[in-house]
Scaffold this motif. Structure first.
Motif, PDB file in Angstrom:
ATOM      1  N   PRO A  16       0.820  -1.222   0.000  1.00  9.08           N
ATOM      2  CA  PRO A  16       0.000   0.000   0.000  1.00  9.08           C
ATOM      3  C   PRO A  16       0.847   1.262   0.000  1.00  9.08           C
ATOM      4  O   PRO A  16       1.873   1.356   0.678  1.00  9.08           O
ATOM      5  CB  PRO A  16      -0.806  -0.133   1.300  1.00  9.08           C
ATOM      6  CG  PRO A  16      -0.896  -1.609   1.539  1.00  9.08           C
ATOM      7  CD  PRO A  16       0.421  -2.155   1.083  1.00  9.08           C
ATOM      8  N   GLY A  17       0.393   2.237  -0.775  1.00 15.59           N
ATOM      9  CA  GLY A  17       1.088   3.520  -0.867  1.00 15.59           C
ATOM     10  C   GLY A  17       2.065   3.610  -2.014  1.00 15.59           C
ATOM     11  O   GLY A  17       2.369   4.699  -2.487  1.00 15.59           O
ATOM     12  N   VAL A  18       2.576   2.465  -2.479  1.00 12.21           N
ATOM     13  CA  VAL A  18       3.520   2.459  -3.594  1.00 12.21           C
ATOM     14  C   VAL A  18       2.733   2.460  -4.902  1.00 12.21           C
ATOM     15  O   VAL A  18       1.795   1.674  -5.076  1.00 12.21           O
ATOM     16  CB  VAL A  18       4.450   1.232  -3.527  1.00 12.21           C
ATOM     17  CG1 VAL A  18       5.348   1.182  -4.756  1.00 12.21           C
ATOM     18  CG2 VAL A  18       5.283   1.280  -2.252  1.00 12.21           C
ATOM     19  N   THR A  19       3.124   3.332  -5.825  1.00 14.63           N
ATOM     20  CA  THR A  19       2.425   3.451  -7.108  1.00 14.63           C
ATOM     21  C   THR A  19       3.343   3.023  -8.250  1.00 14.63           C
ATOM     22  O   THR A  19       4.251   3.769  -8.636  1.00 14.63           O
ATOM     23  CB  THR A  19       1.960   4.905  -7.346  1.00 14.63           C
ATOM     24  OG1 THR A  19       1.194   5.344  -6.217  1.00 14.63           O
ATOM     25  CG2 THR A  19       1.110   5.005  -8.606  1.00 14.63           C
ATOM     26  N   PRO A  20       3.150   1.824  -8.801  1.00 15.96           N
ATOM     27  CA  PRO A  20       4.039   1.326  -9.855  1.00 15.96           C
ATOM     28  C   PRO A  20       3.615   1.722 -11.260  1.00 15.96           C
ATOM     29  O   PRO A  20       4.171   1.219 -12.239  1.00 15.96           O
ATOM     30  CB  PRO A  20       3.936  -0.199  -9.674  1.00 15.96           C
ATOM     31  CG  PRO A  20       2.543  -0.411  -9.175  1.00 15.96           C
ATOM     32  CD  PRO A  20       2.196   0.801  -8.342  1.00 15.96           C
ATOM     33  N   THR A  21       2.661   2.633 -11.401  1.00 18.54           N
ATOM     34  CA  THR A  21       2.062   2.939 -12.707  1.00 18.54           C
ATOM     35  C   THR A  21       3.093   3.275 -13.778  1.00 18.54           C
ATOM     36  O   THR A  21       3.041   2.754 -14.893  1.00 18.54           O
ATOM     37  CB  THR A  21       1.069   4.109 -12.561  1.00 18.54           C
ATOM     38  OG1 THR A  21       0.137   3.812 -11.529  1.00 18.54           O
ATOM     39  CG2 THR A  21       0.337   4.349 -13.876  1.00 18.54           C
ATOM     40  N   LYS A  22       4.048   4.155 -13.471  1.00 21.34           N
ATOM     41  CA  LYS A  22       5.041   4.581 -14.462  1.00 21.34           C
ATOM     42  C   LYS A  22       5.872   3.404 -14.939  1.00 21.34           C
ATOM     43  O   LYS A  22       6.102   3.235 -16.143  1.00 21.34           O
ATOM     44  CB  LYS A  22       5.941   5.651 -13.865  1.00 21.34           C
ATOM     45  CG  LYS A  22       7.096   6.068 -14.761  1.00 21.34           C
ATOM     46  CD  LYS A  22       8.000   7.066 -14.070  1.00 21.34           C
ATOM     47  CE  LYS A  22       9.208   7.410 -14.934  1.00 21.34           C
ATOM     48  NZ  LYS A  22      10.114   8.384 -14.263  1.00 21.34           N
TER      49      LYS A  22
END
Length: 261
Positions: A16-22
């Protein structure tokens, strides 16, 4: 290195909190034939998911039990305190741990900052999750100190957050089973480290790309140079003057010299 790029897919766990979108977008651009599947996990269960083969790699929070796992630290997050919008802390840009000494500071069981005793006064009970703790902050029970990404993840209109200095910070890392450093894991390591597609570890070797390029200069080198129609020749030679009249080089006189009388 073991494994092969022929693997049908790549499974990436993330906490949670980590954004791997890029990174997922770059993966899809470079390896469109290898689907990437995201596997959401809690911070506590992430290491066991990797060891048990539930994911090929994971974006985790340090510290973790590194037994049988490799890890590359990626970045460190700012730590913030979540408060009601009408709290005194909301009136300043940042606070220190000492500024929270008179407030109840909640310490959820899934805390990711790795401290035994947060600043402030302890609550009677520890909330089970960060989400539960945020609800208690909204109810006026206490404050919550968390990584900034978790404050954003659990954002509420009636709450805000401010930076806290001199407290632990959360580090995010890429981790994977050390005996399973496959070609696909290497590809993802290159992506999160910012390697370009031209990197020697990229999906396509530079030698192969070079072989696919046309020869430098191409056919243009084989074409002999010639005069442009209607144009002038190089300086010092005769040619055609402006307007099409025949002329001699600049500064010279054309024709046979005159006899002096």
């Amino acid at each position: 290195m073991t494994g092969s790029d022929a693997s049908p897919s790549f499974r990436l766990a993330y906490v949670p909190g980590v954004t791997p979108t890029k990174w997922v977008r770059i993966w899809n651009e470079r390896l469109p034939g290898v689907p990437l599947t995201l596997v959401p996990v809690s911070a506590a269960e992430a290491p066991d998911v990797l060891r048990d083969g539930g994911a090929d790699a994971g974006l985790v929070r340090l510290p973790i039990d590194r037994t049988d796992l490799s890890a590359i630290p990626l970045y460190t997050e700012t730590t913030v305190v979540v408060v009601p919008k009408d709290h005194l802390v909301a009136a300043v840009e940042e606070v220190s741990a000492a500024d929270l000494a008179d407030d109840v500071v909640l310490h959820p069981l899934d805390d990711t900052l790795g401290w035994e005793l947060p600043p402030g006064l302890p609550a009677k009970e520890r909330p089970a999750t960060t989400a539960d703790a945020v609800e208690l902050v909204a109810a006026g029970i206490g404050l919550l100190v968390v990584p900034q990404s978790l404050a954003r993840l659990h954002h509420r209109k009636d709450l805000t957050y401010r930076t806290v200095t001199d407290v632990p910070q959360s580090r995010v890392a890429l981790s994977w089973p050390e005996e399973e450093t496959t070609d696909l894991v290497e590809h993802f390591i290159g992506i999160v480290r910012g390697r370009t597609v031209n990197s020697t570890r990229g999906p396509q070797a530079p030698a192969q790309r070079k072989a696919e390029r046309p020869a430098k200069g191409g056919a243009a080198r084989q074409k002999p140079a010639g005069k442009k129609p209607g144009g002038t020749t190089q300086r010092g030679g005769s040619g055609t003057t402006k307007g099409g009249r025949s002329g001699s080089p600049k500064g010279g006189r054309g024709g046979k010299p005159r006899r002096r009388s």
